[in-house]
Design an enzyme around this catalytic site. Structure first.
Site, mmCIF file in Angstrom:
data_model
loop_
_atom_site.group_PDB
_atom_site.id
_atom_site.type_symbol
_atom_site.label_atom_id
_atom_site.label_comp_id
_atom_site.label_asym_id
_atom_site.label_seq_id
_atom_site.Cartn_x
_atom_site.Cartn_y
_atom_site.Cartn_z
ATOM 1 N N GLU A 86 62.888 106.802 68.747
ATOM 2 C CA GLU A 86 63.422 105.812 67.829
ATOM 3 C C GLU A 86 63.097 105.989 66.311
ATOM 4 O OE1 GLU A 86 63.870 101.670 69.146
ATOM 5 O OE2 GLU A 86 63.959 102.595 71.354
HETATM 6 N N1 CAA Z 1 68.642 99.899 58.170
HETATM 7 C C1 CAA Z 1 69.843 99.773 57.745
HETATM 8 N N2 CAA Z 1 70.627 100.641 57.128
HETATM 9 C C2 CAA Z 1 70.274 101.709 57.009
HETATM 10 C C3 CAA Z 1 68.931 102.197 57.400
HETATM 11 C C4 CAA Z 1 67.918 101.240 58.099
HETATM 12 N N3 CAA Z 1 66.915 101.489 58.534
HETATM 13 N N4 CAA Z 1 68.708 103.806 57.325
HETATM 14 C C5 CAA Z 1 69.847 103.978 56.675
HETATM 15 N N5 CAA Z 1 70.658 103.027 56.456
HETATM 16 C C6 CAA Z 1 72.028 102.980 55.952
HETATM 17 C C7 CAA Z 1 72.051 103.275 54.499
HETATM 18 O O1 CAA Z 1 71.801 102.030 53.863
HETATM 19 C C8 CAA Z 1 73.460 103.843 54.418
HETATM 20 O O2 CAA Z 1 74.327 102.863 54.181
HETATM 21 P P1 CAA Z 1 75.516 102.828 53.080
HETATM 22 O O3 CAA Z 1 76.160 104.081 53.178
HETATM 23 O O4 CAA Z 1 76.617 101.753 53.711
HETATM 24 O O5 CAA Z 1 74.826 102.712 51.882
HETATM 25 C C9 CAA Z 1 73.783 104.554 55.501
HETATM 26 O O6 CAA Z 1 72.771 103.907 56.528
HETATM 27 C C10 CAA Z 1 73.345 106.172 55.565
HETATM 28 O O7 CAA Z 1 72.133 106.239 54.946
HETATM 29 P P2 CAA Z 1 71.634 107.505 54.324
HETATM 30 O O8 CAA Z 1 72.576 108.280 53.624
HETATM 31 O O9 CAA Z 1 70.132 107.130 53.768
HETATM 32 O O10 CAA Z 1 71.358 108.459 55.697
HETATM 33 P P3 CAA Z 1 70.441 109.567 56.050
HETATM 34 O O11 CAA Z 1 71.376 110.583 56.520
HETATM 35 O O12 CAA Z 1 69.727 110.070 54.803
HETATM 36 O O13 CAA Z 1 69.468 109.001 57.184
HETATM 37 C C11 CAA Z 1 67.662 108.204 57.978
HETATM 38 C C12 CAA Z 1 68.673 108.219 57.014
HETATM 39 C C13 CAA Z 1 66.813 107.038 57.807
HETATM 40 C C14 CAA Z 1 66.844 109.425 58.478
HETATM 41 C C15 CAA Z 1 68.427 107.865 59.285
HETATM 42 O O14 CAA Z 1 69.182 108.925 59.895
HETATM 43 C C16 CAA Z 1 67.414 107.516 60.937
HETATM 44 O O15 CAA Z 1 66.933 106.608 60.880
HETATM 45 N N6 CAA Z 1 67.175 108.600 61.651
HETATM 46 C C17 CAA Z 1 66.292 108.510 62.578
HETATM 47 C C18 CAA Z 1 67.239 108.084 64.017
HETATM 48 C C19 CAA Z 1 66.561 107.595 64.991
HETATM 49 O O16 CAA Z 1 65.597 106.690 65.129
HETATM 50 N N7 CAA Z 1 66.634 108.329 66.249
HETATM 51 C C20 CAA Z 1 66.015 108.330 67.307
HETATM 52 C C21 CAA Z 1 67.174 107.945 68.511
HETATM 53 S S1 CAA Z 1 67.253 106.574 69.492
HETATM 54 C C22 CAA Z 1 66.007 106.429 70.611
HETATM 55 O O17 CAA Z 1 64.960 107.389 70.576
HETATM 56 C C23 CAA Z 1 66.154 105.603 71.713
HETATM 57 C C24 CAA Z 1 65.592 105.810 72.753
HETATM 58 O O18 CAA Z 1 66.326 106.181 74.006
HETATM 59 C C25 CAA Z 1 64.097 105.628 73.067
#
Ligand code: CAA
Length: 379
Positions: A363
């Site tokens: 996550e």
């Molecule tokens: N909350 C809400 N919206 C968010 C956000 C957040 N935390 N982070 C990014 N966004 C939104 C942005 O506002 C943007 O929206 P708009 O285009 O409308 O403005 C959009 O998402 C894209 O944002 P970015 O351009 O900043 O995206 P990015 O490519 O730079 O990535 C990141 C941002 C924070 C790194 C994101 O990709 C991320 O959180 N990555 C990790 C994903 C993750 O947690 N993976 C784990 C897999 S699930 C899992 O583990 C489940 C399980 O089985 C246990």
């Protein structure tokens, strides 16, 4: 912020502690070794209301707040972190996501079974090349008019084999990047949907983690969640809440290891006295307890903010970042306090140390949490 627990919160704590002690503790070592979780235990977790805690009672859920959920998560993960992750994904990613973004028909159809544990849900975001970089989705969902055709592979899916319903993140309009992503409810058993390799993991071994494959899987249009192209927002928002659950899981692992260490230190004697009378051990216990308390305050704060309808993105990421580091540190110290006994399965802390590591990874890794926190600070 008020951190006093109500009668209801204390009752949830007592029920979860009871279940963990009486039902999860017996067999926890065997399940870790066998890498399998007893379906009967999943059913009991459902019957006791631990799988849809924040879901509206009209859909079979407990209608409880996030604080109740983190309290239960801590108690359950204290004993069995594999049960904790199943509970976390089902509650915060699948049920909560559906309740908040699903259509009425989707909620009616899926939530009652998911919230009661008759069915288990999986959240399918990660891919071979899209873990932290979540926008790089290679799974495609082609719009075919009345249905979508899904093709691709999802990796490291929690409850990959035990789940019946999967929320699948897929790209519909690659040119639009993250704004072309959708999320679909896909059922096991649909043609072209197969379960692949089960991972042989370091920790949370009783929880099944699999690769899932989609080959021309026909998904009815009504199974898309939310507006066309809103899937990435759905995934990010759902993960914000999911991080509170994983932070509570980490807190539980740390607390479990600390409590065992405290008990052991009063029983084990060296140099003619219990090791708890040696300052070297006292310093460790004091630091463990302090870090755990700080982690708990961050977890409760994130939960309280979510319950109050306030912005909790930063608080959730801080709670996960700190609690997962605390879990790793405390469990490592717990093994050290137990000495040679700590290195064998019977004393539980070696499993807890292995289990703790994943909380710094899934996550969103610790590095992702720092990115999320920094983005909020710099907004
Ligand atoms: N909350 C809400 N919206 C968010 C956000 C957040 N935390 N982070 C990014 N966004 C939104 C942005 O506002 C943007 O929206 P708009 O285009 O409308 O403005 C959009 O998402 C894209 O944002 P970015 O351009 O900043 O995206 P990015 O490519 O730079 O990535 C990141 C941002 C924070 C790194 C994101 O990709 C991320 O959180 N990555 C990790 C994903 C993750 O947690 N993976 C784990 C897999 S699930 C899992 O583990 C489940 C399980 O089985 C246990």
């Amino acid at each position: 912020m008020d951190f006093n627990l109500s009668e209801e919160h204390l009752a949830v704590m007592a029920a979860a502690r009871d279940f963990a002690q009486n039902e999860l503790l017996p067999g926890v070592i065997e399940r870790d070794t066998a890498q399998s979780f007893d379906p009967g235990l999943i059913r009991k977790m459902g019957d006791l209301g631990f799988l849809g805690m924040m879901i509206d009672p009209q859909y079979g859920g407990g209608g409880m707040d996030t604080l109740s959920y983190v309290i239960a998560m801590e108690e359950i993960s204290k004993i069995d972190a594999s049960a904790g992750v199943l509970m976390s994904v089902n509650n915060s990613l699948v049920c909560w996501g559906l309740q908040h973004y699903g259509s009425d028909a989707q909620k009616q159809k899926y939530l009652p079974s998911l919230a009661t544990g008759q069915m288990i849900g999986a959240f399918c975001l990660s891919e071979p090349e899209a873990g932290s970089d979540a926008t790089s989705q290679h799974t495609l969902a082609e719009d075919k008019g009345d249905h979508y055709l899904i093709n691709g592979t999802k990796n490291w899916i929690t409850s990959g084999s035990s789940s019946s319903v999967c929320l699948v993140v897929a790209q519909t309009y690659p040119d639009k990047k993250h704004k072309g992503i959708n999320v679909f409810i896909v059922e096991k058993g649909w043609e072209g949907f197969s379960v692949g390799k089960k991972e042989d993991k370091m920790g949370i071994r009783a929880s099944d983690t699999n690769t899932l494959m989609f080959s021309d899987v026909k998904v009815p249009k009504e199974n898309r969640i939310g507006d066309d192209g809103s899937g990435f927002k759905f995934a990010m928002t759902t993960l914000n809440g999911g991080r509170i659950g994983i932070a509570a899981q980490a807190l539980g692992i740390a607390t479990g290891a600390y409590e065992l260490s405290l008990k052991y230190s009063k029983e084990r004697k060296t140099f003619g006295k219990p090791i708890s009378e040696h300052q070297a051990i006292q310093f460790k216990l004091a630091e463990m307890a302090t870090k755990i308390e700080a982690a708990r305050l961050l977890v409760y704060k994130a939960a309280r903010l979510k319950d109050a309808g306030k912005d909790y993105i930063q608080a959730a990421a801080m709670a996960k970042l700190y609690a997962s580091d605390v879990a790793m540190w405390v469990t490592t110290e717990a093994v050290q306090i137990h000495g040679g006994y700590g290195y064998v399965k019977e004393y539980h802390v070696e499993r807890m140390m292995r289990d703790a590591k994943i909380t710094q990874i899934y996550e969103g890794t610790s590095e992702i949490q720092k990115l999320v926190i920094a983005r909020e600070l710099l907004k």
